[in-house]
Each structure stands twice: as C-alpha cells, then as structure tokens.
Design an enzyme around this catalytic site. Sequence first.
Site, PDB file in Angstrom:
ATOM      1  NE  ARG A 228      36.794  11.675 -46.446  1.00 16.32           N
ATOM      2  CZ  ARG A 228      36.725  12.594 -47.428  1.00 16.32           C
ATOM      3  NH1 ARG A 228      37.597  13.585 -47.468  1.00 16.32           N
ATOM      4  NH2 ARG A 228      35.791  12.530 -48.345  1.00 16.32           N
ATOM      5  N   GLY A 229      36.742  10.892 -40.763  1.00 14.32           N
ATOM      6  CA  GLY A 229      37.717  10.491 -39.761  1.00 14.32           C
ATOM      7  C   GLY A 229      37.469  11.132 -38.408  1.00 14.32           C
ATOM      8  CG  ASP A 272      41.566  26.296 -48.321  1.00 17.01           C
ATOM      9  OD1 ASP A 272      42.092  26.021 -47.218  1.00 17.01           O
ATOM     10  OD2 ASP A 272      42.185  26.292 -49.388  1.00 17.01           O
ATOM     11  N   GLY A 301      43.832  19.050 -40.864  1.00 16.58           N
ATOM     12  CA  GLY A 301      45.277  18.883 -40.931  1.00 16.58           C
ATOM     13  C   GLY A 301      45.640  17.988 -42.087  1.00 16.58           C
ATOM     14  CG  ASN A 358      56.835   9.636 -36.944  1.00 19.32           C
ATOM     15  OD1 ASN A 358      57.640   8.703 -36.817  1.00 19.32           O
ATOM     16  ND2 ASN A 358      55.638   9.482 -37.473  1.00 19.32           N
ATOM     17  CE1 TYR A 364      50.118  16.024 -39.266  1.00 14.94           C
ATOM     18  CE2 TYR A 364      51.316  14.671 -37.687  1.00 14.94           C
ATOM     19  CZ  TYR A 364      50.124  15.147 -38.191  1.00 14.94           C
ATOM     20  OH  TYR A 364      48.943  14.748 -37.627  1.00 14.94           O
ATOM     21  CE  LYS A 368      48.595  17.986 -36.592  1.00 14.67           C
ATOM     22  NZ  LYS A 368      47.234  18.538 -36.459  1.00 14.67           N
TER      23      LYS A 368
END
Lengths: 458, 450, 314
Positions: A228-229, A272, A301, A358, A364, A368
């Site tokens: 998805r996405g 996976d 992710g 962030n 995360y 990244k």
Amino acid sequence: MTSTDRYLDLVNSGVTQKIAKQLGLPRPARLRRAADRRPGAPLVDGPVLVLGDGPDADALAQLLSGTSPDRKGWDLDVRRHAAEGTRFAAVVLALSEVQHPGDLAAPLLALGPVLKTLAPGGRVVSVSRPARPDHAPALAAARQGVDGTVRSVAKELRAGSTANGVVVADDVPVTAPGVLGALRFLLSARSAYVDGQLLAVDSAAGSLPADWDRPLDGRVAVVTGAARGIGAAIAETLARDGATVVAVDVPAAGEALAAVANRVHGTALQLDVTAEDAGARLLEHALTRHGRLDVVVHNAGITRDKLLANMTPDRWEAVLAVNIAAQLRINEALLTSGDLTDAPRIVALASTSGIAGNRGQSNYAASKGGVIGMVQATAPLLAPFGGTANAVAPGFIETDMTARMPTLTRQVARRLSSLQQGGLPVDVAEAVAFLASPPAGGVVGQVLRVCGQNMVGR
Amino acid sequence: MAPTTSGPHGPETPTTRRAVVVGGNRIPFARAGGAYARVSNLDMLTAALDGLVARFGLQDEVLGEVVAGAVLKHSRDFNMTREAVLGSPLSARTPAYDLQQACATGLEAVVSVANKIRLGQVESGVAGGVDSASDVPIAVSEGLRRTLLTLARAKTVPQRLKAAAALRPGDLKPATPRTDEPRTGLSMGEHQALTTAQWGITREAQDEIALTSHQRLAAAYDAGFFDDLVTPYRGLVRDQNLRADTSLEKLAKLKPAFGTRLDTPATMTAGNSTPLTDGASTVLLASDDWAQAHGLTPLAAVVDAETAAVDFVHGEDGLLMAPVFAVPRLLARQGLTLEDLDYVEIHEAFASTVLTTLAAWEDKEFCVTRLGLDDALGTVDRDRLNVHGSSLAAGHPFAATGGRIVATVATALHRRRAELLAAGEDRPVRALVSVCAAGGLGVAAILEAA
Amino acid sequence: MSAPDPARSEERLATSPALGGLYARAGLAAARDAVTAPVRRVLGGTGDEPADLPVRTLRLDDLRPDPAHLTAYQHLLGEPAADALPAGYLHVLAFPLTTALLVRPDFPLPALGMVHLSNRVELREPVRLGDRLDIRAWAQDLRPHPTGTQVDLVAEVRRHGAASGSPAAWHGVSTYLARGVRLGDQAGDTARPARERFEAPLPTGRWALDAGVGRRYAAVSGDANPIHLHPLSARALGFPRAIAHGMYTAARALADVGARRGDTYAWDVDFAAPVLLPSTPVVRVAPADDGWDVTAWDARRGRLHLRTRVRPLG
C-alpha cells in the site's frame, strides 16, 4: 489510498478560490503530474529557454531541441533568448562554466522577467558544477552560489512551478546519460513534488533508454512494502516504466499485496524483510520467476514514535530492524550472490526526519539517517557493475500514515513547503523510478528529496 | 511436448507424463459466522484465485482449465468456477468447470487436473474448492416450491387459485440445508461417533490428536511455512479456528457434542471435531514444460490416486472409513508400504477419524478379512502424520480442504527433498494424502517431491 | 394357505372401497373403548356374534396403479421413483379390500382398536407401473393369543386375468390382535410368553419422524385412522400422542435396505412398541444370513419398535 487535501480543492475551484485570493491565503496549485497527462504528451507544454553561454550551454540547447542525431526523443521548442510576451514552460540555466560570482548576474537577471510569465507547473533547472575546497575561491564561490540562488528561485515560484539543479562533476560531460536523465526528470511532470533540490551527477556511467517512456523495459525490480501507500505507487510506477515487478510485503499484508501484484502484472512475495534469509528468498524468487534482478527498492518501513525520554527497547529495535538492519542484510546477500552485475540499482527510502530530525522520532530518524549513510557506502560497492545506490527522502506525503495525524497538524504540515501542499505517493515513486532507470547511472550515493521544498532541514 | 507413441490406428496419442504441483494459495479459514460471514462462495474462490495469480504472475494467462467446487452451493452458482475465473485476473479465455465430491471435492479436483496434464490434454490448471457454512443457501419449503411450480404451469385463473389454495401456513417456513446423510438421517458426527465406539477410541487419544494439530499448525505459521501458501482475506491473517494456546486440560473440559443421542460413549467434543468453517483454496498444477517456461519450480508430482466407497447404509463400515480401503489399494499399485512415506496426511474430519483409520490399518484381522491383506497394513509414524497441523486446527471448509492439504504437503515435500539433497541423500520423498467424505467416500493420493 | 379356498364365495367389487367412512362408521367412542378398555367378549359363546370368520373373498379386478399416486408414495417412503412397485405400495393397493372385510357386520372382531402385530409379504414377481392388477382379500385363521384373539388378513395381487389358482405376484398376510376378545373354546388367558429383553445394538441410522408423518402417510395410503392423524384425535383414542402407521415404519425399513433386496423379496415385520410422533427412532440395518435385518428402537428408552427382515427371493 491517500487522504484528500480539501483545502487544496477549495482554493482551486469556484467561489472559495476567489475568497482565498482576496484574503491572501496560501494558494497551493494542482501539480502537473505524469499520471494526469495523456499518453504521448510532450515533456513540457511550451517553449524551453536555455540561458547561459559557452559550449556546455550550446550542447544542452542542441540536445534539448533534438537536433543532435543521437539524442532522439526530446524534440523541444528551444529558445536561447527571452522574447517579450513568450510564455515559457521551462528554463534551463546552463551555469556549468561560471568562473566568478559575477558570471551569475547575466543568466539570473535574464531569468527574472521570464518567471513572471512562466507557465503553470513550469520548470527552472540549472546545470552547474560542484564547488570543492581545492578550487580557486572565486570559482568555488560562483559554483556554490548557484545552490543558493536556485533554492531561492524555487521559493519564489508559484502555480506548481519548481526550480532544481543538476550538479555535474568536473570530469563528467554535461551530455552524460546521468545529466540527461536528471535533466529530463526535473523538466518532466514526473518531478512534480521535487523542488529546490540540487542533484549531483558524479559519473558518466549509465545508458540512455531506447524508449524514454519505458526506460525499465526488460528490467526486474523488487519493491518491499509494496502492499500500500508509497510502496504500491512505486510498484505501479516501475511497472509503467516497463519493469517486471516483484511486490514484497509482510504476510499479513498479503491481500493488498496480491491486488498490487495483479494490477502491475507482477508477482507477489509474502516476506518479512527482517527474516534472516530475506535476501536469499528475494533473489531466488526474482531469478527463478523472472530470470534476473536489477532493481531493489527498500521501501518497507515502520514508525514507533515516542520521545526518547519514554522510549522502550522494543520500539527502538523494531524500527531499526525493519528500516535499516533488514536493508543492510538484504544488500549484503544480494551483493555477495554475484547475481547483480548488469547495472543494478538499489534505491532506499530515507526521510526528511533522517536529515533534519523530528521530535518523537529519534528511533525513526536513526534508521533513516542510517539509510543515507548506507547508500553512500553501498554505492561504491556497486560501481564496478555500473550499479548505483541512492536514497529518496520524502517530505509530507498524503498516505494512510499521515492521514492519521491530527487535522490541524496535518494542515500545517502540508503548507510548510514551497508547493504549500503534501505530495502524493506517486511523486515519491517517480523519483524512485528515475533513480532506478538506466540513465541515472551517474547518480551515485545521493539523497533525492521529494518534499516540495519543505522548510525542514537542508 | 509429451512423449508420443504411434498407435496401430490413427494419429499419435500422447502417453502419460508428469503432472506437478507448482504451488498453491488459500485464504485463511474462518469460523462460520466469523470473518467471512457476509461473503459468498464465489467471493472466496475468486479471492483465492486472485492470490494465486499474484503469487505466480498469472495475470492474463490462459490456463488449461480451472476445476473447483463447493459442497453447499447456491443454485445461482451453477457455473461458480467459471464465474470465479471471469472475476479473476486470469485470461477470460481460461476454461473452467465445477466438480463436487463432498469433502473430497478439492482432492478430486487435483486428481482431475493432474490426470489431464498427464494425458497431455492440458499444460496447466488450477484445482480448488470453497465452502461457506455462513452463507448457506436457504430454500423454500417443499410445499411452497411445489405450489410455485404448479402456479407457473397454471394457465387459467381457476387453475392458479386452486394451486395457491394448496399452500399451507407451514409451507412458508424456509428450508435450511442439512448435511445429514440422506439415507441414514445421521449427522456425520453421529456416524463417526458410532465408528469411534466400534473401534473403542478414547477421549484422551482424540484430544491429543487435536492438541498436536493446533500446536503444529501454529508452529508452521510462526516459522513462516504458510507465507507462500496463504494470502490474508478480510482482515484474517491466520486460520480463525487456530488455538495456539490450547492444552489437554482445556480440551478435557469440553462437553461431548456428538453421539449423545445414540447411546454411544460420548467422546467427541467441539475440540476434537472440526468446526463449521468458511474458506477457499487453490492449487496450481502444470506439466514440467509449462512450469519451466514460466519460471516456476515444481514442488511435487501427483503420482497416483485411488477412490473408495463403503456401505455405511447397511452398517458394513463407518461412514468415514473409505480411505482405509483406498490407501492399501493405492500403495499396492505403487509397490509401496507405509514406511516409504515421509508424510502422511489424514484429513482430520474428527480426531477419531484419524484414529479409527490408523486402528483399522493396525488391526490384523480387519486387514486380512476386509482389506484382503496378508497382515496388518502397519503403523503410521506419528512424526510423519499431519506434520503441519490439519483440519482440527485449520478448520474444514468442505471442498477447500483437499487443496489446503495438497499445497501444504507439496511444499513440505519440496523442502524435505532439498534438505536431504543438501545432506547428500538422494532418494524419493513421498507423501500420502487421504480425505474422507460424506456418502461413505474416500480419496487418497500419493505425491512425490519433484 | 397361499391360494384362497375355492369354496369361498367371491364378491367382486366395482371400485376400490373408500376408506374415509370406515372410522366414522365405527365411531370414535367405540374405538376408544376398544383401545383403552377392551371389552371382554367371548366369541361363539353367548349372544348373536358369529363364532367363525365369514367365508368370503373380496375381489377387485383390473386395477391400474396411478403414476402420480405411486410417485407420492415413493417420495414419502424414500423409495426411488422407479416403475417397479414396492411391496409396501402393493399393500396400500390391497388395504381397502382387507379393511372392507373388517367392517362388514359379519366380521367377528371389532374393526377398530385391533393391533397390527406383524406383517408377512412376499413379492414373488416384479410388478410394474402399467401392469393391470387383480386383487383378492380374505380373512383366515382366527386363533387365540395370550391377550385376546388374532386373525390373519390375507391379500394377493395377480396380473389381470391370471387364474385365481395361479401363483400370486404379491402375497401379504397382516396379523391383527383383538385384545380381550376370546374364542369360545379358549380357556382363560393363555400363558403370556416372557417379553423379549431388547439389547440395543449400535445403530446405523435414524428416522426423523415429525408430527405430520401420520397425516402424510394417511393421505397416501388412505388409512386415516385418527390415532395417526393428530395428538388430539390420538388422545381421544387413548394414546398420549399420534402414532406412526406401522406399515409406514415397515416400509421405511424396506426402503432402507434399498436396491439390495432385489426384484423379488420377502418382507417380514414384527411390531413391538408403537412409534409416538414426533420422534426420532434409531435404526440398525445389518446383513443377516440370507438378507437384511432392520431394527428400529427408541434409543433413550431402549424400547424396540419393530424388527424387519428383508430376504431376496430366488
């Protein structure tokens, strides 16, 4: 499935459009996207102005106009001078030969009036060379100045227009495949949400496709997190560009994954990526089913946001395991297999969080940021085979994930970029497809931001 | 192409060749009234096909044929499998037909497709099955049905009035389908309760079979064994009936569910019997050539199959004992014994079905007098029996069970063969599949790692 | 005993006697008395009651079975809708004649309230749809029973025009008991044999008999005895609920044996406890030495309903 930006709709139609204009509210434009254009539409909708003097500028002009015999497929209406009243669709700033900051004045001042009449969804793309510490200070100043001015132009543009640059290493001709590929990408509707970016072309590697509309013909691509996405959009975009796609996602996402695989006429592999043998299974699937493996897109992710003060080991470890450790392990398996030897491409999804950080995403951002370091260090390992590793760093993208943000936060996040809106998954996918394409062979270890020139970070 | 021989008359006719299982796909099985309560057989079969097409990249492919069926079927689904093909990404030029042999539907579909491949009539095919215990057809009562039919035939108003007048209030009550055996009026569970009593199978032994089934299925899921076999559907990722945390203590607490009205020892509970289940499964079969041309790895060859039936109506044998007869015949034809099998899959209609089957094979007198053997058939090593769990844990959507078992065991065979080869052992690796079915039917098949 | 005594007088009927009026004529009250408080009567002793059976054979010629009626019977009993007439269907065809014998004023036993003890049938020749049939019926062998008097009602079916001395295609003997009725020469109660203790075997099936079974069989067979029709009418006759027709259960047993009985067969039934409706008796169909035994019983109470033996002939 992406969330819809109601505000974007309101300021682009009817009464609300007028009200927004009168109130001076931000008025994000509908972006010019490849998906919305009819097949066979020209690269840009109008004449292209090439500004700058010198052999490089001439070569670029000749190339864009398609007059060079071995550069088919461009066929643009190229002008070398801005005539009063001409509405240009794009401007190429040929700045690779500037020697002194003073050399920037003529092309930039010539650009100024053109911007006023630039077509909606217009493009400004500079071609320059990098500044290095061993350069004469004036040369370095001139070259680095390009960076600043292009980013500023990007912030000045409206109506979905963008400004970006290609930074070509000194030993690479401006007509190298990597430059052409980058130039074409940045001029095209495929780069709708790429803005204010300077993309380095560091080698003359790469090759030009037989068909610019299907640059990935005959190539086999694996996309992780494809259910998805953004992952689904990447699978679809790679397939559109001619690739045979192996869509990978966790078994639990299998139903959506199957739908994607069927849509793109590829194969679904429920896997996976954190499994010990994930790399071997990816490779085996690609080789037995499709005979080869050329492109690996590390898109899978997860986020497990928490302030570091409250972070738990499982949250930290899960994010690191999926977002970077799995990629490292898979890459190692692929690289040591000896099966990726025909200009392979690894494209990994980074994030603006990994660049600028962030709040609440220390885990995360570590993963990244790690992706960025990983592609930089992996690229040299692939170079002997004409291969590359690069990263794409999305900004605010309209996905299921961002749809879950609080409404106000989401609205603010959307407007925090020069394009004043969130991007779509396909915008990220287009950048990935470009980096996966044969012409992008000269783009090595780079991070391409797809953020609408988000104010976050560099 | 298949090898051919020249007959004395007419054109060349193909001799047999191998039919191989290339893979499979099923949706997780749901408990009746559970995750798939609102979807139809056609929906589920199409979903299973969708996943199969995605797994093997069969979009727009023209397959030799798709064969599937359902046991509980709506009359509107008269051409269900073809409709599923038309709703799938397969080429609409792929033929299909429906097949039904009660709970053996899925395995019989596999055998049918395999046989056509072996004869060279098709190069590839999908065998499948689906059943919904949630979305069952409900018919009008016999009285209303007859009245409606008479009304439809009536030509005059008086005829119509007369027909309508024959209707009784009770006729308006709908008729739900029953899975009782029509000739005995007993449910399958009651029949098995009788067989269980006849063979003296204990409650404890049944609960142990159930526990093992759950534990093994859960372990297989955890190990990712089903990653290439199951595609989630409607939010269901694993079989809904699976209870990884069940125990002998929990199973022992359940009340007997079958046979309580028959004055037999009540040993069969909801825990050691399969629940009503919804689900669908598919198996992709092909010739070696087709598999190779499509970059697909043959997992196992469908070697041979045998169907048997027993006379349960006249009390000769238990309703679900037909495989007891099919298997020895099949083994004899192939020159094999139970010891030659690496995997034995006995469909767990009930835990006691497995146990009565094993007991019969271990019983010398039964084997000699009823099976015509010289001695007992033998003992099945429990470590080779239903190694990845079976219907007690996964559930049993009647027609879907054969496909589940074949795809599962073909995958197991392929892996076992690879392991053995890696260890330097090059020998045939075989599996026996046995499925009992309503009507005293039973189908058995032998697969061998390709 | 297979051929009627030539000395008997034959009474030829033009049509099959209608059964509907039988029970009305006999009267419910009389029927209830017959069931609940059997009148203790002595035949051939005092009064004007005949001591012997009438010497009469009822005869109906050229009966042509109706396909729709046959099909209704076959569907109700679980027989395939074949053209061969099941032995139970021939019983249904002959039943109006045997019943007509009972309701004649000269019949020595009370028509209502008689208990069907057993039934012996031989189907010696296949009878098929389209065959034209002659039916004869008579009563014979009035004899003592531990609790009363029993009598055999005999019926035979031949192909139309076959000599009455020729072997019958179908031969049926229904044995009825009139409780409490004594033959004149019977000295008190005969010793009642000890009731057989029933040991339930493992069943092989079950009959799901709903409350409407009696009404449906009555509609097909014409035997509208109120004890079969409704709980209320059955209660009026002293039964707690309606009871299934004995011949319905016997015919179900025959159908359970199915095609293995062959084209010609003997079909013997001994009735034990009646089957109250609705109920779900369990059955066992099992091979016997030369045929099939079908036993039906109440699993909960362990009470035997009937034993049936079906034996292929020749």
